[in-house]
Structure formats: structure tokens, C-alpha cells
Design a protein around this motif. Structure first.
Motif, PDB file in Angstrom:
ATOM      1  N   ALA A  15       0.495  -1.242   0.308  1.00  0.00           N
ATOM      2  CA  ALA A  15      -0.276   0.097   0.178  1.00  0.00           C
ATOM      3  C   ALA A  15       0.933   1.330   0.147  1.00  0.00           C
ATOM      4  O   ALA A  15       1.883   1.102   0.343  1.00  0.00           O
ATOM      5  N   ARG A  16       0.585   2.435  -0.497  1.00  0.00           N
ATOM      6  CA  ARG A  16       0.888   3.390  -0.632  1.00  0.00           C
ATOM      7  C   ARG A  16       0.651   4.541  -0.141  1.00  0.00           C
ATOM      8  O   ARG A  16      -0.974   4.236  -0.069  1.00  0.00           O
ATOM      9  N   GLU A  17       1.263   5.442   0.365  1.00  0.00           N
ATOM     10  CA  GLU A  17       0.285   6.701   1.659  1.00  0.00           C
ATOM     11  C   GLU A  17       0.843   7.727   1.800  1.00  0.00           C
ATOM     12  O   GLU A  17       2.174   7.568   1.004  1.00  0.00           O
ATOM     13  N   MET A  18       0.349   8.432   1.324  1.00  0.00           N
ATOM     14  CA  MET A  18       0.780  10.020   1.016  1.00  0.00           C
ATOM     15  C   MET A  18       1.438  10.163   2.624  1.00  0.00           C
ATOM     16  O   MET A  18       0.445  10.771   3.428  1.00  0.00           O
ATOM     17  N   ASP A  19       2.975  10.614   2.412  1.00  0.00           N
ATOM     18  CA  ASP A  19       3.316  11.803   3.857  1.00  0.00           C
ATOM     19  C   ASP A  19       2.916  13.263   3.957  1.00  0.00           C
ATOM     20  O   ASP A  19       2.520  13.619   3.115  1.00  0.00           O
ATOM     21  N   PHE A  20       3.567  13.806   4.953  1.00  0.00           N
ATOM     22  CA  PHE A  20       3.295  15.247   4.737  1.00  0.00           C
ATOM     23  C   PHE A  20       4.023  15.799   3.371  1.00  0.00           C
ATOM     24  O   PHE A  20       3.262  17.145   3.230  1.00  0.00           O
ATOM     25  N   GLU A  21       5.115  15.922   3.668  1.00  0.00           N
ATOM     26  CA  GLU A  21       6.177  16.285   2.513  1.00  0.00           C
ATOM     27  C   GLU A  21       5.794  16.394   0.447  1.00  0.00           C
ATOM     28  O   GLU A  21       5.402  17.054   0.437  1.00  0.00           O
ATOM     29  N   SER A  22       5.171  14.628   1.051  1.00  0.00           N
ATOM     30  CA  SER A  22       3.981  15.075  -0.454  1.00  0.00           C
ATOM     31  C   SER A  22       3.410  15.185  -0.900  1.00  0.00           C
ATOM     32  O   SER A  22       2.567  15.884  -1.730  1.00  0.00           O
ATOM     33  N   PHE A  23       2.642  16.070   0.606  1.00  0.00           N
ATOM     34  CA  PHE A  23       1.250  16.419   0.449  1.00  0.00           C
ATOM     35  C   PHE A  23       1.380  17.523  -0.184  1.00  0.00           C
ATOM     36  O   PHE A  23       0.743  19.014  -0.433  1.00  0.00           O
ATOM     37  N   LEU A  24       2.393  18.828   0.879  1.00  0.00           N
ATOM     38  CA  LEU A  24       2.780  20.046   0.329  1.00  0.00           C
ATOM     39  C   LEU A  24       3.201  19.833  -1.018  1.00  0.00           C
ATOM     40  O   LEU A  24       2.679  21.093  -2.093  1.00  0.00           O
ATOM     41  N   ASP A  25       3.929  18.725  -1.459  1.00  0.00           N
ATOM     42  CA  ASP A  25       4.222  18.649  -2.967  1.00  0.00           C
ATOM     43  C   ASP A  25       2.935  18.938  -4.049  1.00  0.00           C
ATOM     44  O   ASP A  25       2.983  20.309  -4.842  1.00  0.00           O
ATOM     45  N   PHE A  26       1.536  18.145  -3.431  1.00  0.00           N
ATOM     46  CA  PHE A  26       0.463  17.966  -3.926  1.00  0.00           C
ATOM     47  C   PHE A  26      -0.636  19.009  -3.986  1.00  0.00           C
ATOM     48  O   PHE A  26      -0.737  20.086  -5.002  1.00  0.00           O
ATOM     49  N   VAL A  27       0.266  20.360  -3.182  1.00  0.00           N
ATOM     50  CA  VAL A  27      -0.392  21.600  -2.440  1.00  0.00           C
ATOM     51  C   VAL A  27      -0.527  22.408  -2.577  1.00  0.00           C
ATOM     52  O   VAL A  27      -0.769  23.534  -3.913  1.00  0.00           O
ATOM     53  N   LEU A  28       1.292  22.557  -3.562  1.00  0.00           N
ATOM     54  CA  LEU A  28       1.968  23.556  -3.844  1.00  0.00           C
ATOM     55  C   LEU A  28       1.252  23.119  -5.306  1.00  0.00           C
ATOM     56  O   LEU A  28       1.295  24.260  -6.388  1.00  0.00           O
ATOM     57  N   ALA A  29       1.685  21.766  -6.452  1.00  0.00           N
ATOM     58  CA  ALA A  29       1.569  21.772  -7.591  1.00  0.00           C
ATOM     59  C   ALA A  29      -0.189  22.536  -7.945  1.00  0.00           C
ATOM     60  O   ALA A  29       0.150  23.001  -8.924  1.00  0.00           O
ATOM     61  N   LEU A  30      -1.387  22.157  -7.243  1.00  0.00           N
ATOM     62  CA  LEU A  30      -2.205  22.523  -7.538  1.00  0.00           C
ATOM     63  C   LEU A  30      -2.421  24.537  -7.492  1.00  0.00           C
ATOM     64  O   LEU A  30      -3.238  24.587  -7.788  1.00  0.00           O
ATOM     65  N   GLU A  31      -2.119  24.658  -6.438  1.00  0.00           N
ATOM     66  CA  GLU A  31      -2.336  26.323  -6.459  1.00  0.00           C
ATOM     67  C   GLU A  31      -1.070  27.211  -7.267  1.00  0.00           C
ATOM     68  O   GLU A  31      -1.144  28.119  -6.932  1.00  0.00           O
ATOM     69  N   ASN A  32      -0.606  26.277  -8.040  1.00  0.00           N
ATOM     70  CA  ASN A  32       0.678  26.933  -8.751  1.00  0.00           C
ATOM     71  C   ASN A  32       0.696  26.138 -10.015  1.00  0.00           C
ATOM     72  O   ASN A  32       2.053  25.935 -10.602  1.00  0.00           O
TER      73      ASN A  32
END
Length: 425
Positions: free
Chosen positions: A297-314
Motif C-alpha cells: 500500500a502507498r500512503e502520502m506523507d506530509f512532505e508529498s502532500f505539500l508538493d501536491f498542494v503547491l502543484a495545484l495552487e501553482n
């Protein structure tokens, strides 16, 4: 001459005084050793020539090895060991250089006096000089934190730099002490998202200084809260409001409170408007396989979540669009075909119909995307095409987010609504 008393007392008057041979005199021996005896060179000259010969042989040997190795340059130099003489010399030289640069900067009193004189005698832009001093100070501060002096900052070094700035940023002076570490982690991550796109774990100091991120961070210097609107605080990634919003968002999505997000949990992001296929692709491309669930299983950690948010907001930036394009490229070929856009938009269409909107033709939307991008190759869309058309962020939103497609479909009405309040004012 100077042979003693006239009565010859204390001397043997039977014969003349013996003069020692010249070769036995110390100064003669030293002089001969230095300039040579005439038959050859002295020992020191011979030693100097021998040293030159040895160094020349070493240089020729190195040149020969370089020529035998081909034209490949040396790209790795071993760093000096901790505590070694070379390491200490390097640290000392760095300290003295940075101290000298710091002494050249104007302090607050000097700046105030200079601005006062300039305002009295000429018309100036206050921001120009202050910005130059601020950038110079930032470069010195970052260089001091660069432990190995390679011109790059690692994440913990960038976090330490931001921590040192907090007392001087008016909008962060009231930050709760318990939140400081998390804030520094969130703030530093944006620098690495934009200045370390290849995920090497270090950001170039020069690139950081020239990036918009540092300018955005320095906007928090504004003293009065009235000068900054709530919208500006929310849009500024480095504001306290934004950092707390991101933490609250992650905690709200983490239903099982295990510190990571599953695919099901991430689907609730942005009220569930993102498509399932996009969420799947995010985990395929940007989430490392963890140890949870037996390693499958794959789980998204907080660092990957920050990348995810930054990509969507930029989405309109090269870094954000590069992140999203990897998700859109379903087969990892480096381009999108009409079949790929059809597959991606099919999930958006399903959510669109479930939301009670009018029926639309997927082929029409596909053709519209092709008209917006105008790819160099009419059969495929590349990342370069999306960047060149200046509408890559809009295209990405249309393919991954039903809300993004709705905004594009209603762009004229939204533009009119934005213009009406301005006319009334």
C-alpha cells in the motif's frame, strides 16, 4: 700589526703566526655551499633544482593520466574531513570573508540617515536600496548556514534560516511557539519545490535569492494588519494563516490519524472535485511505496502532500505544470494523445453530470483543448506545448478537476462578475 705588546710578552717570537687555510673558515664554507665551489652548484641550489624537477615530473605525470583518461573532466572532489587542517582553514576563510561582507552593509541607523539625506536632495525609490541591502544580507546569512560551503542549502539549513527571520517579520511575531517548527517546515518546502525540481535534497543559494519565493516571504515585513487583506494572507504561502490552513486541511483529511493519507482520504481534497484517475496517477508518480500494509500500500506523507498542494495552487508555473503533466501522461511517453485526453476527461464528465449540469460532448471538449494548446505536432501534446501556449494550467484543471472545468466553461460570467464591483466602486 696588532701582534701584541712590544716586549713580546705572551707570544712565541721564534716564528711567524700560522694563518688557517681558507677552506676551514665557516663563512667560506657557507658561501661555497650557497654559490658553489666553481666545479658545480652548491647544495642549496642543487636542492632547489631537484625540487623543480620533481614537481615538473609530477605535473607531466598528471597531464599524461588526464590525456589517457580522455576528455571526461573531474566532476567530484572529496570534501575535507571534519576537524582536518584544510577543513579548519576553509571554515576560517569563510568566516572572515562573510564578516568582511557583513561589515560593508549599512545598519538600520545608517539606512535611516541615508534615506533622510536622499529625500531632502532628490527623488528616490525607497524600495530599491532596501531590497539590495536585504538580498545581500540574505545571501550572507544563507552562506553562513551552508555547512559544507558548496553554494547549496539542505532542508534543515533552510528551516534554520527561516526560523532566524521570524522575529524580524512583523506578521509572524505572534506565531505560537509550538507551531514554529511546523511553520518552518512548511515554508522551507516551497523553496525546495521551486528551487530543487529534481529532488536532489538541496537548493542553490543563488536560485533561492532570485526566486519569487524569497520576495513573497519578505512581504511579511509589512507592519500594519490593515495593509494586508485576508485574501492576500490566504494567497501568501508564507503567511501564518496559510500555514495553519494547510495543517488543518491535512489533519481533516487524515481520518485514521496515522500521519499519512490514503487514496480514499485524498479523494476528499477540495470537496471531492478531483477525478479518481488523477488521484491514482498522483500516487503512481509522486508517492513513494511505504511499509504500511505489508509494503504493497502507498500512503502520502506530509512532505508529498505539500508538493501536491503547491502543484495545484501553482498550475501555471513550470514546476507546478511539470508535476501535473507527469500525472496526465498516462503511459509515461512524454506526450498526450487524443485518446489520453478522452480518458482523462471521461471522469470529469461523469462528475459534471452527477452535479446536475447540462450534457456535453467529450469530443468537443477534446477539440477545444487541442485548439487552446496548438501543439507543434498535431497528433500529440507535450509539456513544452503546454508551457508555450500559456494556458497549460487551465488545460490541466479541465482534465483533473470538475470545478476547474466549470470555471473554464463559465469564464465569461466570472469575468463579468469581477468587473461589476470595480465599476460600482
Amino acid at each position: 700589526m696588532y701582534s701584541g705588546s712590544s716586549d713580546g710578552e705572551g707570544h712565541d717570537s721564534s716564528g711567524p703566526r700560522k694563518i688557517p687555510p681558507v677552506s676551514s673558515m665557516l663563512w667560506v664554507r657557507n658561501l661555497r655551499r650557497y654559490i658553489g665551489s666553481g666545479a658545480g652548484l652548491g647544495s642549496e641550489s642543487l636542492m632547489e633544482l631537484e625540487t623543480k624537477r620533481i614537481l615538473l615530473d609530477m605535473f607531466k605525470e598528471k597531464q599524461q593520466k588526464s590525456s589517457e583518461a580522455g576528455t571526461i573532466p573531474s566532476f567530484y572532489k572529496k570534501k575535507p574531513e571534519e576537524g582536518s587542517i584544510s577543513h579548519r582553514v576553509q571554515r576560517l576563510a569563510k568566516y572572515r570573508f562573510l564578516k568582511k561582507q557583513t561589515d560593508l552593509l549599512l545598519n538600520a541607523d545608517d539606512l535611516d540617515a541615508m534615506w533622510l539625506c536622499l529625500r531632502e536632495n532628490c527623488v528616490i525609490d525607497d524600495a530599491t536600496g532596501a531590497e539590495k541591502v536585504s538580498l545581500t544580507q540574505a545571501r550572507i546569512d544563507m552562506s553562513e548556514l551552508d555547512e559544507d560551503s558548496d553554494g547549496f542549502l539542505q532542508p534543515h539549513e533552510m528551516e534554520f534560516y527561516i526560523r532566524g527571520l521570524i522575529p524580524n517579520l512583523a506578521q509572524l511575531r505572534d506565531i505560537p511557539a509550538a507551531f514554529v517548527q511546523m511553520y518552518c517546515r512548511i515554508a522551507a518546502h516551497k523553496f525546495f519545490f521551486f528551487c530543487d525540481p529534481h529532488k536532489r535534497g538541496k537548493a542553490c543559494i543563488k536560485k533561492v535569492l532570485l526566486s519569487n519565493c524569497l520576495q513573497e516571504l519578505m512581504e511579511l515585513h509589512q507592519e500594519s494588519e490593515e495593509e494586508v487583506t485576508d485574501t492576500e494572507q490566504a494567497e501568501n504561502w508564507f503567511s501564518l494563516t496559510s500555514a495553519q490552513r494547510i495543517c488543518d486541511m491535512f489533519l481533516a483529511l487524515d481520518k485514521d490519524t496515522n500521519g499519512t493519507l490514503s487514496k480514499q482520504e485524498l479523494r476528499e481534497y477540495a470537496d471531492g472535485t478531483l477525478t479518481d484517475i488523477f488521484i491514482e496517477r498522483v500516487f503512481d508518480e509522486h508517492v513513494r511505496r511505504g511499509k504500511i500494509g505489508g509494503g504493497n500500500a502507498r500512503e502520502m506523507d506530509f512532505e508529498s502532500f505539500l508538493d501536491f498542494v503547491l502543484a495545484l495552487e501553482n498550475k501555471d508555473t513550470p514546476e507546478g505544470l511539470t508535476y501535473l503533466f507527469r500525472c496526465l501522461d498516462l503511459h509515461g511517453r512524454g506526450f498526450l494523445t487524443t485518446a489520453d485526453t478522452h480518458t482523462l476527461f471521461r471522469d470529469v464528465h461523469q462528475k459534471w453530470i452527477e452535479g446536475g449540469n447540462y450534457e456535453l460532448c467529450i469530443e468537443d471538449v477534446r477539440d477545444e483543448i487541442w485548439d487552446m494548446v496548438k501543439p507543434a505536432d498535431p497528433l500529440r501534446i507535450t509539456l513544452a506545448d503546454l508551457l508555450a501556449c500559456k494556458q497549460g494550467g487551465t488545460v490541466a484543471s479541465m482534465l483533473i478537476d470538475v470545478r476547474g472545468f466549470w470555471a473554464h466553461d463559465n469564464r465569461e460570467n466570472l469575468l463579468q462578475e469581477e468587473e461589476e464591483p470595480q465599476e460600482e466602486a
